[in-house]
Design an enzyme around this catalytic site. Structure first.
Site, PDB file in Angstrom:
ATOM      1  N   ASP A   1      30.472  53.193  35.395  1.00 45.21           N
ATOM      2  CA  ASP A   1      31.681  52.827  34.628  1.00 45.21           C
ATOM      3  C   ASP A   1      31.481  51.565  33.786  1.00 45.21           C
ATOM      4  O   ASP A   1      31.784  51.547  32.598  1.00 45.21           O
ATOM      5  CB  ASP A   1      32.952  52.776  35.501  1.00 45.21           C
TER       6      ASP A   1
ATOM      7  N   GLY B   1      35.945  51.774  50.349  1.00 45.64           N
ATOM      8  CA  GLY B   1      35.429  52.266  49.078  1.00 45.64           C
ATOM      9  C   GLY B   1      36.253  53.416  48.522  1.00 45.64           C
ATOM     10  O   GLY B   1      35.763  54.202  47.713  1.00 45.64           O
ATOM     11  N   LEU B   2      37.519  53.531  48.950  1.00 46.68           N
ATOM     12  CA  LEU B   2      38.375  54.621  48.457  1.00 46.68           C
ATOM     13  C   LEU B   2      39.506  54.083  47.575  1.00 46.68           C
ATOM     14  O   LEU B   2      40.492  54.759  47.327  1.00 46.68           O
ATOM     15  CB  LEU B   2      38.931  55.429  49.632  1.00 46.68           C
TER      16      LEU B   2
ATOM     17  N   SER C   1      42.942  49.181  46.872  1.00 45.27           N
ATOM     18  CA  SER C   1      43.575  48.145  46.048  1.00 45.27           C
ATOM     19  C   SER C   1      44.062  48.714  44.714  1.00 45.27           C
ATOM     20  O   SER C   1      45.134  48.331  44.247  1.00 45.27           O
ATOM     21  CB  SER C   1      42.669  46.925  45.849  1.00 45.27           C
TER      22      SER C   1
ATOM     23  N   ASP D   1      38.412  52.888  39.249  1.00 46.60           N
ATOM     24  CA  ASP D   1      39.376  53.027  40.345  1.00 46.60           C
ATOM     25  C   ASP D   1      40.806  53.191  39.818  1.00 46.60           C
ATOM     26  O   ASP D   1      41.541  54.086  40.236  1.00 46.60           O
ATOM     27  CB  ASP D   1      39.304  51.807  41.275  1.00 46.60           C
TER      28      ASP D   1
ATOM     29  N   TYR E   1      27.098  43.591  43.972  1.00 44.09           N
ATOM     30  CA  TYR E   1      27.737  44.309  42.863  1.00 44.09           C
ATOM     31  C   TYR E   1      27.498  43.548  41.552  1.00 44.09           C
ATOM     32  O   TYR E   1      27.091  44.127  40.538  1.00 44.09           O
ATOM     33  CB  TYR E   1      29.235  44.456  43.146  1.00 44.09           C
TER      34      TYR E   1
HETATM   35  C1  GLA Z   1      33.688  49.996  42.712  1.00 47.82           C
HETATM   36  C2  GLA Z   1      34.248  49.428  41.418  1.00 47.82           C
HETATM   37  C3  GLA Z   1      34.239  50.485  40.314  1.00 47.82           C
HETATM   38  C4  GLA Z   1      32.851  51.127  40.177  1.00 47.82           C
HETATM   39  C5  GLA Z   1      32.320  51.547  41.540  1.00 47.82           C
HETATM   40  C6  GLA Z   1      30.886  52.020  41.479  1.00 47.82           C
HETATM   41  O1  GLA Z   1      34.528  50.991  43.203  1.00 47.82           O
HETATM   42  O2  GLA Z   1      35.560  48.973  41.636  1.00 47.82           O
HETATM   43  O3  GLA Z   1      34.651  49.924  39.095  1.00 47.82           O
HETATM   44  O4  GLA Z   1      31.971  50.261  39.519  1.00 47.82           O
HETATM   45  O5  GLA Z   1      32.377  50.496  42.492  1.00 47.82           O
HETATM   46  O6  GLA Z   1      30.770  53.176  40.715  1.00 47.82           O
END
Ligand code: GLA
Length: 387
Positions: A38, A125-126, A129, A173, A222
Site C-alpha cells: 500500500d 493485525g485485523l 483501530s 486498513d 515497519y
Molecule cells: C499494516 C498497515 C497497512 C499496511 C499493512 C501491510 O496493516 O496499517 O497500511 O501497510 O500493515 O500490508
C-alpha cells in the site's frame, strides 16, 4: 445482533440515563494478497470481515464527546475545542484524532455520548483501530448531519494514524473498512484510491489463524521496511527520475538496475514488485477457484515475506506449517504487517471445522500457544445502522 443491540442499549442507559439514538458500525479487514504494497502505491486484494466495531450514541449540544469502551473498560470526556493527546485513556486518541481531522477538512461537528463495543480482535493485525476510526467517523456524520465520501473518510483515518497516533501506515486498513461489501473482496489501487470488487468463489472459505504471538518489534521494523523501499526508489530514480514509487518499476527495469542496489534493499524491492503482480493474478484465480494457482501464488507470497521482506516470525513459520498440514487447505500466507499476529488460509467450506481443529492442535504441539481461528465472511463497509 439483537442481543448485541440489547446489551449495548442497557450499557448506554446505565451510563447516560437515556436511550441511544444513533447506531454505527465498521468492520476489520484481512488482506488476501499485497503485504506492504500500500505505501508503495501498489495493489492489495483485501476483504472486510464479519467482525466489527459498534457505537451506540446520542448527540450532545455542548461540543463535548463522552465515550466509553466496553472492551477497554475505560472512557473519557473531552471537548471538541480541546483535542490534545490523552496519555491516560490512549485509545480515545483515535476519537480525538478523527474529530480533529474532520474539523480540519471543514466539517462542523456536534459532540455525542457513546458506548463502543468491538468483536474485532485487538493487536492481531485485523485493523481493530481502523474499525474504530471508521465507526467514529460515521458517528460524527450521523450526529452532525453531513455525509462525506468514503475515500475522504479513509484518508482522514489514515491521517489520524500518521499524524496523531504516530503510526506511519498506508491506506489499506481504513480503505478496506470504509468500502467493504458482503461476499466480495476488494482489489484496491493504492495510488488511484479506487477499487473494483472481485467475487470470491463459494468453494473457498477465508479462515484467519491468529498466532497469538506478541508483535513486539512491529513499529520500528515497519518503518525500516518503508525506508528500505524508499531507498530502492531513490536508486532507481537515478536512471529514471519519473519513478515515484516501486509501483512504477517494471520487472525488466528492476533486473537491469539490480546490481546497483545493496542486498537488503534489493530483496525488499523484489518482494514488492512480485507481490504487486501476485495481487493482480489473484483477481483471476479467486473468481475461477483455481486451486493450483491459488496455492502457488499464496506460497510465493509467504516465502517472499519470510525470505525477502523478512516480516515473518518463528510463530508464523510454525503456524504456516500447521495450516499446510491441515485438511481442506487450498492456500495459506501471512496477513497484516507480519512480525506475528494473524495468518490467512483459503479452505474448502466443508472442511473448515476439521481444518481449525487440526491447526489448533498441531500449532499447540509446535509452540505451546493456543491459536485462535476465525472463519470469516466479507461484510459491508462502515455504515450507519440507525439514526
Ligand atoms: C499494516 C498497515 C497497512 C499496511 C499493512 C501491510 O496493516 O496499517 O497500511 O501497510 O500493515 O500490508
Amino acid at each position: 445482533m439483537d442481543n448485541r443491540k440489547e446489551f449495548l442499549t442497557q450499557e448506554f442507559k446505565k451510563r447516560f440515563q437515556a436511550e441511544p439514538e444513533v447506531w454505527t458500525r465498521a468492520p476489520g479487514r484481512v488482506d488476501l494478497m499485497g503485504s506492504h504494497t500500500d505505501y508503495n502505491l501498489g495493489y492489495v486484494m483485501t476483504m472486510t470481515i464479519d467482525r466489527d466495531t459498534w457505537l451506540a450514541a446520542a448527540p450532545r449540544t455542548d461540543r463535548k464527546v463522552n465515550i466509553y469502551s466496553l472492551d477497554m473498560k475505560s472512557g473519557a470526556e473531552f471537548s471538541l475545542d480541546d483535542l490534545s493527546k490523552d496519555e491516560k485513556t490512549s485509545w480515545t486518541n483515535y476519537v480525538r484524532a478523527i474529530a480533529k481531522y474532520c474539523m480540519e477538512a471543514g466539517y462542523e461537528l456536534n459532540g455525542f455520548n457513546a458506548i463502543v463495543h468491538s468483536t474485532v480482535p485487538f493487536s492481531a493485525g485485523l485493523s481493530s483501530s481502523a474499525a474504530l476510526e471508521m465507526a467514529i467517523a460515521m458517528t460524527f456524520q450521523a450526529v452532525s448531519g453531513f455525509m462525506m465520501d468514503p475515500v475522504e473518510m479513509a484518508l482522514i483515518g489514515q491521517k489520524a494514524e500518521n499524524k496523531f497516533i504516530g503510526v506511519n501506515s498506508g491506506i489499506l486498513d481504513q480503505y478496506s473498512s470504509a468500502m467493504g461489501e458482503v461476499g466480495k473482496t476488494i482489489l484496491l489501487d493504492c495510488r488511484a484510491l479506487t477499487h473494483s470488487m472481485v467475487d470470491i468463489s463459494p468453494e473457498l472459505n477465508v479462515v484467519i489463524c491468529d498466532t497469538k504471538a506478541k508483535r513486539s518489534l512491529l513499529g520500528s521494523e515497519y518503518d525500516d521496511r518503508r525506508n528500505q523501499c524508499e531507498a530502492g526508489v531513490e536508486i532507481l530514480q537515478k536512471s529514471r527520475p519519473e519513478i515515484e514509487a516501486l509501483r512504477d518499476v517494471s520487472f525488466e527495469e528492476f533486473d537491469a538496475a539490480k546490481d546497483q542496489i545493496p542486498d537488503v534493499v534489493r530483496k525488499r524491492c523484489q518482494f514488492i514488485l512480485d507481490e504487486n503482480q501476485r495481487v493482480l493474478d489473484l483477481a483471476r484465480l479467486l473468481s475461477e477457484n483455481d486451486g493450483e494457482g491459488l496455492k502457488k501464488t499464496f506460497t510465493a507470497s509467504y516465502l517472499g515475506a519470510r525470505d525477502l521482506f523478512e516480516i515473518s516470525a518463528p510463530a508464523m513459520e510454525e503456524m504456516y506449517q500447521s495450516m499446510l498440514n491441515a485438511s481442506g487447505v487450498v492456500a495459506a500466507r501471512q496477513t497484516g504487517a507480519g512480525f506475528g499476529g494473524c495468518m490467512v488460509a483459503l479452505v474448502r467450506p466443508e472442511t473448515v471445522g476439521a481444518f481449525s481443529a487440526s491447526v489448533i492442535s498441531e500449532y499447540k504441539e509446535r509452540t505451546g500457544l493456543d491459536a485462535e481461528i476465525y472463519a470469516v465472511q466479507a461484510s459491508d463497509g462502515a455504515s450507519i445502522i440507525e439514526g
